[in-house]
Scaffold this motif. Sequence first.
Motif, PDB file in Angstrom:
ATOM      1  N   SER A 122       0.855  -1.187   0.000  1.00  0.00           N
ATOM      2  CA  SER A 122       0.000   0.000   0.000  1.00  0.00           C
ATOM      3  C   SER A 122       0.888   1.233   0.000  1.00  0.00           C
ATOM      4  CB  SER A 122      -0.905   0.019   1.235  1.00  0.00           C
ATOM      5  OG  SER A 122      -1.496   1.296   1.401  1.00  0.00           O
ATOM      6  N   LYS A 123       0.818   2.018  -1.067  1.00  0.00           N
ATOM      7  CA  LYS A 123       1.631   3.228  -1.144  1.00  0.00           C
ATOM      8  C   LYS A 123       1.225   4.230  -0.073  1.00  0.00           C
ATOM      9  CE  LYS A 123       3.221   2.891  -5.887  1.00  0.00           C
ATOM     10  NZ  LYS A 123       3.190   1.429  -5.833  1.00  0.00           N
ATOM     11  N   LYS A 124      -0.051   4.310   0.211  1.00  0.00           N
ATOM     12  CA  LYS A 124      -0.529   5.213   1.265  1.00  0.00           C
ATOM     13  C   LYS A 124       0.060   4.801   2.614  1.00  0.00           C
ATOM     14  CE  LYS A 124      -4.797   7.061   3.303  1.00  0.00           C
ATOM     15  NZ  LYS A 124      -4.533   6.639   4.702  1.00  0.00           N
ATOM     16  N   GLU A 125       0.044   3.509   2.891  1.00  0.00           N
ATOM     17  CA  GLU A 125       0.599   3.024   4.146  1.00  0.00           C
ATOM     18  C   GLU A 125       2.107   3.233   4.184  1.00  0.00           C
ATOM     19  OE1 GLU A 125       0.684  -1.026   6.938  1.00  0.00           O
ATOM     20  OE2 GLU A 125      -0.429  -1.009   5.039  1.00  0.00           O
ATOM     21  N   GLY A 126       2.759   3.064   3.046  1.00  0.00           N
ATOM     22  CA  GLY A 126       4.198   3.292   2.990  1.00  0.00           C
ATOM     23  C   GLY A 126       4.556   4.711   3.400  1.00  0.00           C
ATOM     24  N   ILE A 127       3.824   5.694   2.856  1.00  0.00           N
ATOM     25  CA  ILE A 127       4.089   7.089   3.215  1.00  0.00           C
ATOM     26  C   ILE A 127       3.808   7.335   4.690  1.00  0.00           C
ATOM     27  CG2 ILE A 127       3.326   9.466   2.852  1.00  0.00           C
ATOM     28  CD1 ILE A 127       3.043   8.879  -0.074  1.00  0.00           C
ATOM     29  N   GLU A 128       2.792   6.694   5.226  1.00  0.00           N
ATOM     30  CA  GLU A 128       2.490   6.850   6.653  1.00  0.00           C
ATOM     31  C   GLU A 128       3.669   6.406   7.513  1.00  0.00           C
ATOM     32  OE1 GLU A 128      -1.108   4.695   7.205  1.00  0.00           O
ATOM     33  OE2 GLU A 128      -2.383   6.260   6.314  1.00  0.00           O
ATOM     34  N   TYR A 129       4.339   5.339   7.102  1.00  0.00           N
ATOM     35  CA  TYR A 129       5.511   4.891   7.851  1.00  0.00           C
ATOM     36  C   TYR A 129       6.683   5.853   7.682  1.00  0.00           C
ATOM     37  CZ  TYR A 129       3.676   0.488   9.600  1.00  0.00           C
ATOM     38  OH  TYR A 129       2.964  -0.448  10.298  1.00  0.00           O
ATOM     39  N   PHE A 130       6.842   6.435   6.495  1.00  0.00           N
ATOM     40  CA  PHE A 130       7.877   7.450   6.312  1.00  0.00           C
ATOM     41  C   PHE A 130       7.623   8.648   7.229  1.00  0.00           C
ATOM     42  CE2 PHE A 130       8.191   5.972   1.624  1.00  0.00           C
ATOM     43  CZ  PHE A 130       9.076   4.971   1.971  1.00  0.00           C
TER      44      PHE A 130
END
Length: 246
Positions: free
Chosen positions: A167-175
């Motif tokens: 999930s790209k959205k989830e990836g950014i959330e972790y960043f």
Amino acid sequence: MERKIYRLILFPLLAVMFYSPCSGNRSVIYRAYVTNRMDIWKNVMDRMESGMPGTNDQIIELVNYQYGYIGYCIGYKKREEAKRYLELAEKNIRLLEQRNYDRSTIDAYKCAFYGFKIGLNKLSAPINGPKSLELARSSLDHGKDNYFAHVQYGNIMFYMPATFGGSKKEGIEYFLRAKEILERDPSDIADNWNYMSLLLVIGQSYTYLDDLNSAKAVYEKILRLEPGFLYVKDELYPQLLKKMEN
């Protein structure tokens, strides 16, 4: 200095802040990063490697720089150089593991190294991908406030196909979570190439998802903090403004 987004996210010049805070190399490496002087970076690394084994702080600092340099080499198709420094970095991580160094940090680096191996040989993804994901989860389990663990998990989520749980959205959330952790102590982000690289990855991630206003805000923050960051000043920010005009 043309680089594709996947090179900076899958192999970002990112690493944990587990270096010696008194190290004179910190500001040298930072300046080399923002001015794209990887020859200077390499000289610092090689000098440190010649003095190994050292203290745990010295070793993890060196691994930090080797990690960044490997990502650079893969991004620029310097495959043999990347392989050589990956072997050195893995040797140093094994030494820290023998010394019972922080488990979260060890697993986060090992996770990243499997990612590098995929970059060097995409056919290895079915084997190295699951290993990388398992280590990213282990790193988070052992260190909820380890910002590098969040970066590694974010990388995996951003690039893993949605059919496999990515999930790209989830990836950014972790960043963003990694950024939040790192910004808790202002002394941790001063002259810290890791922090600049994290901001860069966040900006490029937003650009990739066509969230151009968010990307613009990130790039402008980078340039306020470091007006001399050549890649952002001369390439990414002007390209973004042109894209927004169109």
